[in-house]
Design a protein around this motif. Structure first.
Motif, PDB file in Angstrom:
ATOM      1  N   LEU A  38       0.819  -1.207   0.000  1.00  0.00           N
ATOM      2  CA  LEU A  38       0.000   0.000   0.000  1.00  0.00           C
ATOM      3  C   LEU A  38       0.858   1.263   0.000  1.00  0.00           C
ATOM      4  CD1 LEU A  38      -2.895  -0.933   2.454  1.00  0.00           C
ATOM      5  CD2 LEU A  38      -3.076  -0.484   0.005  1.00  0.00           C
ATOM      6  N   VAL A  39       1.954   1.217   0.717  1.00  0.00           N
ATOM      7  CA  VAL A  39       2.846   2.381   0.751  1.00  0.00           C
ATOM      8  C   VAL A  39       3.496   2.595  -0.617  1.00  0.00           C
ATOM      9  CG1 VAL A  39       5.026   3.214   1.727  1.00  0.00           C
ATOM     10  CG2 VAL A  39       3.265   2.281   3.224  1.00  0.00           C
ATOM     11  N   LEU A  40       3.831   1.506  -1.305  1.00  0.00           N
ATOM     12  CA  LEU A  40       4.501   1.613  -2.599  1.00  0.00           C
ATOM     13  C   LEU A  40       3.530   1.780  -3.768  1.00  0.00           C
ATOM     14  CD1 LEU A  40       7.303  -1.062  -2.214  1.00  0.00           C
ATOM     15  CD2 LEU A  40       7.511   1.411  -2.057  1.00  0.00           C
ATOM     16  N   HIS A  41       2.246   1.684  -3.535  1.00  0.00           N
ATOM     17  CA  HIS A  41       1.259   1.754  -4.611  1.00  0.00           C
ATOM     18  C   HIS A  41       1.342   3.050  -5.431  1.00  0.00           C
ATOM     19  CE1 HIS A  41      -2.370   1.041  -6.856  1.00  0.00           C
ATOM     20  NE2 HIS A  41      -2.839   2.213  -6.459  1.00  0.00           N
ATOM     21  N   PRO A  42       1.468   4.217  -4.827  1.00  0.00           N
ATOM     22  CA  PRO A  42       1.565   5.435  -5.653  1.00  0.00           C
ATOM     23  C   PRO A  42       2.774   5.417  -6.599  1.00  0.00           C
ATOM     24  CG  PRO A  42       1.087   6.022  -3.391  1.00  0.00           C
ATOM     25  CD  PRO A  42       1.385   4.552  -3.400  1.00  0.00           C
ATOM     26  N   LEU A  43       3.879   4.869  -6.164  1.00  0.00           N
ATOM     27  CA  LEU A  43       5.052   4.793  -7.039  1.00  0.00           C
ATOM     28  C   LEU A  43       4.810   3.827  -8.197  1.00  0.00           C
ATOM     29  CD1 LEU A  43       7.890   4.706  -4.374  1.00  0.00           C
ATOM     30  CD2 LEU A  43       7.188   6.619  -5.806  1.00  0.00           C
ATOM     31  N   ASN A  44       4.196   2.692  -7.900  1.00  0.00           N
ATOM     32  CA  ASN A  44       3.897   1.726  -8.956  1.00  0.00           C
ATOM     33  C   ASN A  44       2.912   2.310  -9.966  1.00  0.00           C
ATOM     34  OD1 ASN A  44       5.555  -0.231  -7.869  1.00  0.00           O
ATOM     35  ND2 ASN A  44       3.920  -1.128  -6.646  1.00  0.00           N
ATOM     36  N   ARG A  45       1.937   3.042  -9.473  1.00  0.00           N
ATOM     37  CA  ARG A  45       0.946   3.646 -10.353  1.00  0.00           C
ATOM     38  C   ARG A  45       1.586   4.701 -11.264  1.00  0.00           C
ATOM     39  NH1 ARG A  45      -4.570   6.538  -8.261  1.00  0.00           N
ATOM     40  NH2 ARG A  45      -5.194   7.319 -10.286  1.00  0.00           N
ATOM     41  N   ALA A  46       2.467   5.511 -10.697  1.00  0.00           N
ATOM     42  CA  ALA A  46       3.153   6.523 -11.494  1.00  0.00           C
ATOM     43  C   ALA A  46       4.042   5.877 -12.557  1.00  0.00           C
ATOM     44  CB  ALA A  46       3.988   7.422 -10.592  1.00  0.00           C
ATOM     45  N   THR A  47       4.693   4.797 -12.221  1.00  0.00           N
ATOM     46  CA  THR A  47       5.525   4.082 -13.184  1.00  0.00           C
ATOM     47  C   THR A  47       4.680   3.526 -14.317  1.00  0.00           C
ATOM     48  OG1 THR A  47       7.080   3.489 -11.442  1.00  0.00           O
ATOM     49  CG2 THR A  47       7.179   2.200 -13.460  1.00  0.00           C
ATOM     50  N   TYR A  48       3.535   2.965 -13.977  1.00  0.00           N
ATOM     51  CA  TYR A  48       2.638   2.412 -14.994  1.00  0.00           C
ATOM     52  C   TYR A  48       2.131   3.504 -15.937  1.00  0.00           C
ATOM     53  CZ  TYR A  48      -1.349   0.019 -17.059  1.00  0.00           C
ATOM     54  OH  TYR A  48      -2.249  -0.507 -17.947  1.00  0.00           O
ATOM     55  N   ARG A  49       1.754   4.652 -15.370  1.00  0.00           N
ATOM     56  CA  ARG A  49       1.276   5.764 -16.196  1.00  0.00           C
ATOM     57  C   ARG A  49       2.373   6.291 -17.115  1.00  0.00           C
ATOM     58  NH1 ARG A  49      -2.423   9.745 -12.524  1.00  0.00           N
ATOM     59  NH2 ARG A  49      -4.383   8.659 -12.916  1.00  0.00           N
ATOM     60  N   ALA A  50       3.590   6.384 -16.605  1.00  0.00           N
ATOM     61  CA  ALA A  50       4.703   6.859 -17.422  1.00  0.00           C
ATOM     62  C   ALA A  50       4.983   5.885 -18.565  1.00  0.00           C
ATOM     63  CB  ALA A  50       5.947   7.041 -16.562  1.00  0.00           C
ATOM     64  N   THR A  51       4.867   4.597 -18.294  1.00  0.00           N
ATOM     65  CA  THR A  51       5.065   3.599 -19.342  1.00  0.00           C
ATOM     66  C   THR A  51       4.006   3.732 -20.429  1.00  0.00           C
ATOM     67  OG1 THR A  51       6.032   2.090 -17.721  1.00  0.00           O
ATOM     68  CG2 THR A  51       5.279   1.126 -19.787  1.00  0.00           C
ATOM     69  N   LEU A  52       2.760   3.908 -20.034  1.00  0.00           N
ATOM     70  CA  LEU A  52       1.696   4.093 -21.013  1.00  0.00           C
ATOM     71  C   LEU A  52       1.925   5.352 -21.848  1.00  0.00           C
ATOM     72  CD1 LEU A  52      -1.579   3.152 -19.085  1.00  0.00           C
ATOM     73  CD2 LEU A  52      -0.394   1.850 -20.852  1.00  0.00           C
ATOM     74  N   HIS A  53       2.364   6.411 -21.200  1.00  0.00           N
ATOM     75  CA  HIS A  53       2.629   7.665 -21.902  1.00  0.00           C
ATOM     76  C   HIS A  53       3.749   7.483 -22.932  1.00  0.00           C
ATOM     77  CE1 HIS A  53       2.518  11.938 -22.526  1.00  0.00           C
ATOM     78  NE2 HIS A  53       3.822  12.026 -22.287  1.00  0.00           N
ATOM     79  N   ARG A  54       4.815   6.769 -22.532  1.00  0.00           N
ATOM     80  CA  ARG A  54       5.913   6.507 -23.455  1.00  0.00           C
ATOM     81  C   ARG A  54       5.456   5.657 -24.636  1.00  0.00           C
ATOM     82  NH1 ARG A  54       8.889   4.346 -19.426  1.00  0.00           N
ATOM     83  NH2 ARG A  54       9.396   5.989 -17.995  1.00  0.00           N
ATOM     84  N   GLN A  55       4.588   4.697 -24.385  1.00  0.00           N
ATOM     85  CA  GLN A  55       4.086   3.856 -25.472  1.00  0.00           C
ATOM     86  C   GLN A  55       3.247   4.673 -26.455  1.00  0.00           C
ATOM     87  OE1 GLN A  55       2.003   0.656 -23.538  1.00  0.00           O
ATOM     88  NE2 GLN A  55       3.864  -0.529 -23.186  1.00  0.00           N
ATOM     89  N   ARG A  56       2.479   5.627 -25.955  1.00  0.00           N
ATOM     90  CA  ARG A  56       1.685   6.476 -26.838  1.00  0.00           C
ATOM     91  C   ARG A  56       2.570   7.401 -27.683  1.00  0.00           C
ATOM     92  NH1 ARG A  56      -1.377   8.726 -22.579  1.00  0.00           N
ATOM     93  NH2 ARG A  56      -2.154   6.900 -21.524  1.00  0.00           N
ATOM     94  N   LEU A  57       3.692   7.823 -27.102  1.00  0.00           N
ATOM     95  CA  LEU A  57       4.587   8.724 -27.829  1.00  0.00           C
ATOM     96  C   LEU A  57       5.527   8.004 -28.785  1.00  0.00           C
ATOM     97  CD1 LEU A  57       5.643  11.262 -25.057  1.00  0.00           C
ATOM     98  CD2 LEU A  57       4.091  11.645 -26.953  1.00  0.00           C
ATOM     99  N   ALA A  58       5.730   6.733 -28.594  1.00  0.00           N
ATOM    100  CA  ALA A  58       6.728   5.983 -29.391  1.00  0.00           C
ATOM    101  C   ALA A  58       6.474   6.086 -30.900  1.00  0.00           C
ATOM    102  CB  ALA A  58       6.765   4.532 -28.940  1.00  0.00           C
ATOM    103  N   PRO A  59       5.245   5.945 -31.407  1.00  0.00           N
ATOM    104  CA  PRO A  59       5.067   6.054 -32.863  1.00  0.00           C
ATOM    105  C   PRO A  59       5.410   7.441 -33.408  1.00  0.00           C
ATOM    106  CG  PRO A  59       3.152   5.019 -31.863  1.00  0.00           C
ATOM    107  CD  PRO A  59       4.013   5.532 -30.756  1.00  0.00           C
ATOM    108  N   GLN A  60       5.278   8.452 -32.617  1.00  0.00           N
ATOM    109  CA  GLN A  60       5.560   9.807 -33.085  1.00  0.00           C
ATOM    110  C   GLN A  60       7.057  10.078 -33.178  1.00  0.00           C
ATOM    111  OE1 GLN A  60       3.495  12.345 -30.384  1.00  0.00           O
ATOM    112  NE2 GLN A  60       1.478  11.550 -30.943  1.00  0.00           N
ATOM    113  N   LEU A  61       7.829   9.322 -32.426  1.00  0.00           N
ATOM    114  CA  LEU A  61       9.282   9.531 -32.446  1.00  0.00           C
ATOM    115  C   LEU A  61       9.831   8.760 -33.580  1.00  0.00           C
ATOM    116  CD1 LEU A  61      10.091   9.125 -28.662  1.00  0.00           C
ATOM    117  CD2 LEU A  61       9.831  11.223 -29.943  1.00  0.00           C
TER     118      LEU A  61
END
Length: 61
Positions: A38-61
């Motif tokens: 539970l303490v680490l959940h916010p960090l895991n969630r932020a990592t997951y969101r950043a990964t999704l964001h990078r995947q969305r940007l990958a075709p544009q790069l």
């Protein structure tokens, strides 16, 4: 050798010792694991969101 970890680990050790008097040890370990997750959940969630964001940007790069 790992005495620099004592300030971090000793409170957990005391917590486990105190709760083990009233609860079975496997339950204490499960509860401590849930607490850490539970303490680490916010960090895991932020990592997951950043990964999704990078995947969305990958075709544009």
């Amino acid at each position: 050798m790992l005495s620099f970890l004592d300030p971090v680990l000793l409170p957990f050790h005391h917590l486990i010792d105190a709760t083990a008097q009233w609860l079975p040890m496997p339950l204490v370990i499960v509860l401590l694991t849930v607490l850490v997750r539970l303490v680490l959940h916010p960090l895991n969630r932020a990592t997951y969101r950043a990964t999704l964001h990078r995947q969305r940007l990958a075709p544009q790069l």
